[in-house]
Design an enzyme around this catalytic site. Sequence first.
Site, PDB file in Angstrom:
ATOM      1  N   LEU A  23       0.832  -1.203   0.000  1.00  0.00           N
ATOM      2  CA  LEU A  23       0.000   0.000   0.000  1.00  0.00           C
ATOM      3  C   LEU A  23       0.866   1.252   0.000  1.00  0.00           C
ATOM      4  CD1 LEU A  23      -2.701   1.451   0.187  1.00  0.00           C
ATOM      5  CD2 LEU A  23      -2.662   1.086   2.674  1.00  0.00           C
ATOM      6  N   TYR A  24       1.775   1.339   0.947  1.00  0.00           N
ATOM      7  CA  TYR A  24       2.658   2.500   1.037  1.00  0.00           C
ATOM      8  C   TYR A  24       3.519   2.646  -0.211  1.00  0.00           C
ATOM      9  CZ  TYR A  24       6.693   5.256   2.647  1.00  0.00           C
ATOM     10  OH  TYR A  24       7.704   6.188   2.760  1.00  0.00           O
ATOM     11  N   GLY A  25       4.175   1.555  -0.607  1.00  0.00           N
ATOM     12  CA  GLY A  25       5.072   1.617  -1.754  1.00  0.00           C
ATOM     13  C   GLY A  25       4.368   2.012  -3.034  1.00  0.00           C
ATOM     14  N   SER A  26       3.131   1.551  -3.196  1.00  0.00           N
ATOM     15  CA  SER A  26       2.414   1.876  -4.436  1.00  0.00           C
ATOM     16  C   SER A  26       2.038   3.349  -4.508  1.00  0.00           C
ATOM     17  CB  SER A  26       1.164   1.001  -4.573  1.00  0.00           C
ATOM     18  OG  SER A  26       0.223   1.266  -3.553  1.00  0.00           O
ATOM     19  N   THR A  27       1.767   3.970  -3.359  1.00  0.00           N
ATOM     20  CA  THR A  27       1.469   5.406  -3.391  1.00  0.00           C
ATOM     21  C   THR A  27       2.702   6.193  -3.809  1.00  0.00           C
ATOM     22  OG1 THR A  27       2.011   5.801  -1.034  1.00  0.00           O
ATOM     23  CG2 THR A  27      -0.275   5.199  -1.570  1.00  0.00           C
TER      24      THR A  27
END
Length: 246
Positions: free
Chosen positions: A153-157
Amino acid sequence: MSIHTSALVTGGTSGIGRAAAEKLATLGLHVVVTGRNTERGDAVVAGIRERGGRADFVAADLHDAASAAAVATEAQRLAGGRIDVLVNNAGVFPFGPTEATTEADFDSVYSLNVKAPYFLVAALAPAMAERGTGAIVNVTTMVAEFGADGMGLYGSTKAALVLLTKSWAAEFGTKGVRVNAVSPGPTRTEGTAAMGEGLDALAAQGPAGRPGTPEEVADAIVFLATDASSFVHGAVLPVDGGRIAV
């Protein structure tokens, strides 16, 4: 060469954002910092002013186009009508398994990490382009570049922000606005304190063998925000202790 007089640093009340705000202020820029904690924001501003700099705080919960527009308007008012440098630093970095992520969590993380920077650029970059000068620095992360368990989730943002960095460089670069990003690795801040020894273990995977400091990342932000990097457009500068090399 451009003459920058003002900067907006989101998430500027602690960690990397605070260090960047303080360093930009020492260069003579009027710095506007945002954050949700008024006490910490006032402390940052007071510290900058005590050292002879100019600074103001805008309390803000950045999560949509309206909040981004409101921050942009107030920041320009406080800085004398213009913002020359935008540092998109505000963000959250939740870790955990995909199946444990709720839709509300998903929307909240994307709203702060992607939507807010997008609409801050929409609000401020056109005026920079009209003046023919400006710099935008986005703060991403090393986990935007590779898969990591629990960091989807974090990395994709932040991967979205990497692509936006390049797109905005193409869109605004011909009009005098440079858009770049820094990609920090493990950095010891108030926000990462909860990771405990996990931060050190993650940092040990890189050649530096240690976590970075907010000031080390801030030095890279200042480089990209000033004419020291006048021929740099659309770059993502790793500040990760060499993690990119392994």
